[in-house]
Design a protein around this motif. Structure first.
Motif, PDB file in Angstrom:
ATOM      1  N   ILE A 150     -19.107  41.568 -10.505  1.00 47.88           N
ATOM      2  CA  ILE A 150     -18.754  42.802 -10.353  1.00 47.88           C
ATOM      3  C   ILE A 150     -17.214  43.127 -11.108  1.00 47.88           C
ATOM      4  CG2 ILE A 150     -17.826  44.549  -8.725  1.00 47.88           C
ATOM      5  CD1 ILE A 150     -19.597  43.172  -6.570  1.00 47.88           C
ATOM      6  N   GLU A 151     -16.681  42.124 -11.189  1.00 49.11           N
ATOM      7  CA  GLU A 151     -15.247  42.244 -11.747  1.00 49.11           C
ATOM      8  C   GLU A 151     -15.485  42.535 -13.450  1.00 49.11           C
ATOM      9  OE1 GLU A 151     -13.210  38.726 -10.773  1.00 49.11           O
ATOM     10  OE2 GLU A 151     -12.854  39.545  -8.844  1.00 49.11           O
ATOM     11  N   ARG A 152     -16.538  41.911 -13.954  1.00 49.56           N
ATOM     12  CA  ARG A 152     -16.936  42.189 -15.707  1.00 49.56           C
ATOM     13  C   ARG A 152     -17.486  43.493 -15.687  1.00 49.56           C
ATOM     14  NH1 ARG A 152     -19.140  36.763 -15.106  1.00 49.56           N
ATOM     15  NH2 ARG A 152     -21.236  37.804 -14.661  1.00 49.56           N
ATOM     16  N   ASN A 153     -17.905  44.329 -14.802  1.00 47.37           N
ATOM     17  CA  ASN A 153     -18.484  45.624 -14.725  1.00 47.37           C
ATOM     18  C   ASN A 153     -17.625  46.636 -13.854  1.00 47.37           C
ATOM     19  OD1 ASN A 153     -21.297  44.980 -16.414  1.00 47.37           O
ATOM     20  ND2 ASN A 153     -20.980  43.547 -14.874  1.00 47.37           N
ATOM     21  N   LEU A 154     -16.440  46.377 -13.645  1.00 48.10           N
ATOM     22  CA  LEU A 154     -15.940  47.125 -12.601  1.00 48.10           C
ATOM     23  C   LEU A 154     -15.790  48.582 -12.679  1.00 48.10           C
ATOM     24  CD1 LEU A 154     -14.348  46.224 -10.128  1.00 48.10           C
ATOM     25  CD2 LEU A 154     -12.293  46.157 -11.168  1.00 48.10           C
ATOM     26  N   PRO A 155     -15.678  49.084 -13.917  1.00 44.99           N
ATOM     27  CA  PRO A 155     -15.826  50.794 -14.049  1.00 44.99           C
ATOM     28  C   PRO A 155     -17.226  51.149 -13.721  1.00 44.99           C
ATOM     29  CG  PRO A 155     -14.715  49.673 -16.057  1.00 44.99           C
ATOM     30  CD  PRO A 155     -15.200  48.749 -15.336  1.00 44.99           C
ATOM     31  N   GLY A 156     -18.425  50.448 -14.164  1.00 43.11           N
ATOM     32  CA  GLY A 156     -19.722  50.871 -13.943  1.00 43.11           C
ATOM     33  C   GLY A 156     -19.811  50.636 -12.207  1.00 43.11           C
ATOM     34  N   PHE A 157     -19.328  49.773 -11.738  1.00 44.71           N
ATOM     35  CA  PHE A 157     -19.657  49.315 -10.180  1.00 44.71           C
ATOM     36  C   PHE A 157     -19.270  50.464  -9.577  1.00 44.71           C
ATOM     37  CE2 PHE A 157     -17.843  47.769  -6.365  1.00 44.71           C
ATOM     38  CZ  PHE A 157     -19.199  47.473  -5.816  1.00 44.71           C
ATOM     39  N   PHE A 158     -18.008  50.929  -9.877  1.00 45.73           N
ATOM     40  CA  PHE A 158     -17.150  52.122  -9.162  1.00 45.73           C
ATOM     41  C   PHE A 158     -17.913  53.590  -9.553  1.00 45.73           C
ATOM     42  CE2 PHE A 158     -14.163  49.181  -8.051  1.00 45.73           C
ATOM     43  CZ  PHE A 158     -13.658  49.858  -6.555  1.00 45.73           C
ATOM     44  N   LYS A 159     -18.357  53.616 -10.791  1.00 40.90           N
ATOM     45  CA  LYS A 159     -19.192  54.911 -10.843  1.00 40.90           C
ATOM     46  C   LYS A 159     -20.298  54.797 -10.274  1.00 40.90           C
ATOM     47  CE  LYS A 159     -17.765  55.685 -15.774  1.00 40.90           C
ATOM     48  NZ  LYS A 159     -18.465  55.610 -17.140  1.00 40.90           N
ATOM     49  N   LEU A 160     -21.058  53.737  -9.986  1.00 42.27           N
ATOM     50  CA  LEU A 160     -22.190  53.700  -9.129  1.00 42.27           C
ATOM     51  C   LEU A 160     -22.023  53.893  -7.637  1.00 42.27           C
ATOM     52  CD1 LEU A 160     -25.310  53.083  -9.248  1.00 42.27           C
ATOM     53  CD2 LEU A 160     -24.763  50.625  -8.839  1.00 42.27           C
ATOM     54  N   ILE A 161     -20.949  53.237  -7.231  1.00 43.49           N
ATOM     55  CA  ILE A 161     -20.667  53.496  -5.707  1.00 43.49           C
ATOM     56  C   ILE A 161     -20.192  54.776  -5.449  1.00 43.49           C
ATOM     57  CG2 ILE A 161     -18.900  52.600  -3.792  1.00 43.49           C
ATOM     58  CD1 ILE A 161     -20.954  50.452  -4.659  1.00 43.49           C
ATOM     59  N   PHE A 162     -19.535  55.569  -6.117  1.00 42.14           N
ATOM     60  CA  PHE A 162     -18.812  56.840  -6.044  1.00 42.14           C
ATOM     61  C   PHE A 162     -19.855  57.983  -6.709  1.00 42.14           C
ATOM     62  CE2 PHE A 162     -15.158  54.507  -4.647  1.00 42.14           C
ATOM     63  CZ  PHE A 162     -14.865  54.918  -3.532  1.00 42.14           C
ATOM     64  N   GLU A 185      -8.184  59.507  -9.822  1.00 36.40           N
ATOM     65  CA  GLU A 185      -8.696  58.657  -8.722  1.00 36.40           C
ATOM     66  C   GLU A 185      -9.371  57.423  -9.205  1.00 36.40           C
ATOM     67  OE1 GLU A 185      -8.880  62.193  -5.337  1.00 36.40           O
ATOM     68  OE2 GLU A 185     -10.371  61.794  -6.578  1.00 36.40           O
ATOM     69  N   PHE A 186     -10.261  57.807  -9.937  1.00 33.37           N
ATOM     70  CA  PHE A 186     -11.441  56.680 -10.749  1.00 33.37           C
ATOM     71  C   PHE A 186     -10.452  55.687 -11.063  1.00 33.37           C
ATOM     72  CE2 PHE A 186     -13.630  54.614 -14.107  1.00 33.37           C
ATOM     73  CZ  PHE A 186     -14.710  54.202 -13.285  1.00 33.37           C
ATOM     74  N   ASP A 187      -9.441  55.856 -11.946  1.00 31.18           N
ATOM     75  CA  ASP A 187      -8.636  54.879 -12.699  1.00 31.18           C
ATOM     76  C   ASP A 187      -7.645  54.099 -11.660  1.00 31.18           C
ATOM     77  OD1 ASP A 187      -9.637  55.838 -14.978  1.00 31.18           O
ATOM     78  OD2 ASP A 187      -7.906  57.356 -15.557  1.00 31.18           O
ATOM     79  N   TYR A 188      -7.185  54.741 -10.644  1.00 27.04           N
ATOM     80  CA  TYR A 188      -6.463  54.205  -9.395  1.00 27.04           C
ATOM     81  C   TYR A 188      -7.127  53.021  -9.207  1.00 27.04           C
ATOM     82  CZ  TYR A 188      -3.595  53.481  -5.420  1.00 27.04           C
ATOM     83  OH  TYR A 188      -2.689  52.922  -4.420  1.00 27.04           O
ATOM     84  N   TYR A 189      -8.552  53.475  -8.584  1.00 32.64           N
ATOM     85  CA  TYR A 189      -9.528  52.331  -7.921  1.00 32.64           C
ATOM     86  C   TYR A 189      -9.667  51.165  -8.693  1.00 32.64           C
ATOM     87  CZ  TYR A 189     -10.924  54.899  -3.455  1.00 32.64           C
ATOM     88  OH  TYR A 189     -10.562  55.511  -2.338  1.00 32.64           O
ATOM     89  N   VAL A 190      -9.936  51.738  -9.928  1.00 34.15           N
ATOM     90  CA  VAL A 190     -10.466  50.290 -10.978  1.00 34.15           C
ATOM     91  C   VAL A 190      -9.206  49.514 -11.179  1.00 34.15           C
ATOM     92  CG1 VAL A 190     -11.031  49.709 -13.127  1.00 34.15           C
ATOM     93  CG2 VAL A 190     -12.158  51.503 -12.221  1.00 34.15           C
ATOM     94  N   ALA A 191      -7.985  49.916 -11.092  1.00 36.18           N
ATOM     95  CA  ALA A 191      -6.760  49.253 -11.536  1.00 36.18           C
ATOM     96  C   ALA A 191      -6.597  48.506 -10.375  1.00 36.18           C
ATOM     97  CB  ALA A 191      -5.585  50.175 -11.838  1.00 36.18           C
ATOM     98  N   GLN A 192      -6.935  48.923  -9.165  1.00 36.85           N
ATOM     99  CA  GLN A 192      -6.199  48.389  -7.719  1.00 36.85           C
ATOM    100  C   GLN A 192      -7.462  47.022  -7.662  1.00 36.85           C
ATOM    101  OE1 GLN A 192      -3.989  48.736  -5.556  1.00 36.85           O
ATOM    102  NE2 GLN A 192      -3.065  49.754  -7.104  1.00 36.85           N
ATOM    103  N   PHE A 193      -8.706  47.061  -8.122  1.00 46.32           N
ATOM    104  CA  PHE A 193      -9.337  46.167  -7.743  1.00 46.32           C
ATOM    105  C   PHE A 193      -9.906  45.209  -8.813  1.00 46.32           C
ATOM    106  CE2 PHE A 193     -10.529  49.112  -4.537  1.00 46.32           C
ATOM    107  CZ  PHE A 193     -11.269  48.044  -3.423  1.00 46.32           C
TER     108      PHE A 193
END
Length: 338
Positions: free
Chosen positions: A176-188, A228-236
């Motif tokens: 998931i960490e390797r694909n974090l932006p894609g993961f958050f796009k999918l989740i949200f 908001e998306f950028d904030y989540y990706v940075a935090q995780f």
């Protein structure tokens, strides 16, 4: 308290009597009175942060409530133990009770979403005298199990929980960490926009398949603004072990819930509200009958056209509906005392 500016909230970090340090937002209304002001303590789920309640905090404070919103264990700036056994509902319930002790809050309205909903319901079983009322969001109440049911069996019963098998494997941290932006796009993602190719990611084997493909590149930031998306990706970034550890506690939670002191349902006089989006694929709505049986007085709201992220998808409904529920029960309490 600007949802677009996380720094505009009142952030605190405190070492609790349980030995764990929690980061939390603590917003106090202008007319705060420790003797009379009611406190709303909100628990977020996966993969979220205190920031998941960004649209609720200011409206509720303006209504006169104190609002306390922690980063749950393993998230944000709260401690992140490595081992999954640290993330059981008993241990986290004890953390929440310790946070309330530190804030000198004998009782609070406990509100939870997703994993925070499960933890809120378990807090009501482990610390029943610390609640004024209980608000559950997205997850029906399920009582402590009498016999151990492995996660694999749960997925057989609820196929949309198939993604949890992936999360339960430690290898999912790095993937998931390797694909974090894609993961958050999918989740949200906004489910109303369709995209059938990624719609079955909740089924067994679906999530790793989507993450390894190029499908998420076609998705936008969905329910989140770009900021908001950028904030989540940075935090995780590089920090998925703690959040995913919740999915690795099934056996640990079963063992601790064999303790004879845990209640089997919230106490009978506790007001309970359950809110579920009817389009939420991860919500086991088949368990609603169990919830009604064990909590006969529960108020249930099924919201049409809404998915998992209630605090964003129908924020006005949440911002107004929960205070309305609380106003009714507190008014009723006053009338009873009179």
């Amino acid at each position: 308290m600007d949802p677009a500016n996380p720094a505009s909230f009142n952030h605190r970090s405190e070492l609790l009597s349980t030995g764990r340090r929690y980061h939390f937002v603590d917003q106090i209304p202008a007319d705060y009175d420790p003797a009379t002001t009611k406190t709303l303590l909100c628990m977020h789920g996966f993969p979220d942060l205190w920031y998941g309640w960004r649209y609720q905090i200011k409206p509720w404070v303006e209504l006169g409530y104190r609002v306390v919103v922690p980063d749950m264990l393993g998230y944000g700036d709260t401690d992140k133990p490595e081992d999954a056994s640290e993330y059981t509902s008993k241990r986290i319930s004890d953390d929440i009770a310790a946070l309330m002790d530190m804030l000198r809050l004998p009782k609070a309205v406990i509100i939870g979403h997703d994993w925070g909903c499960f933890m809120a319901s378990r807090f009501a079983l482990w610390h029943p005298d610390r609640l004024l009322s209980l608000v559950l969001m997205s997850v029906p109440f399920i009582p402590p199990a009498k016999t151990y049911v492995p996660l694999e069996k749960m997925v057989d019963r609820v196929p949309n929980w198939g993604y949890q098998l992936f999360f339960a494997d430690k290898a999912s941290n790095a993937e998931i960490e390797r694909n974090l932006p894609g993961f958050f796009k999918l989740i949200f993602r906004d489910r109303r926009k369709g995209n059938v190719q990624v719609s079955n990611w909740t089924l067994k084997g679906g999530l790793p398949k989507v993450l390894k493909s190029d499908l998420t590149r076609e998705l936008d930031t969905g329910l989140l603004s770009q900021q908001e998306f950028d904030y989540y990706v940075a935090q995780f970034g590089g920090r998925m072990n703690g959040p995913l550890n919740y999915y690795r506690t099934t056996f640990h939670r079963f063992n601790e819930e064999q303790d004879g002191t845990i209640l089997q349902a919230p106490r009978p006089d506790l007001p309970v509200l359950l809110i579920i989006g009817k389009d939420d694929p991860t919500s086991n709505q088949g368990a609603l009958d169990i919830t009604r049986k064990l909590i006969p007085h529960v108020q249930i709201e099924l919201i049409e056209g809404v998915g998992h992220w209630l605090m964003v998808e129908c924020k006005d409904h949440i911002n107004e509906g929960i205070p309305r529920f609380l106003q009714n029960i507190f008014a009723s309490d006053v009338q009873t005392k009179l």
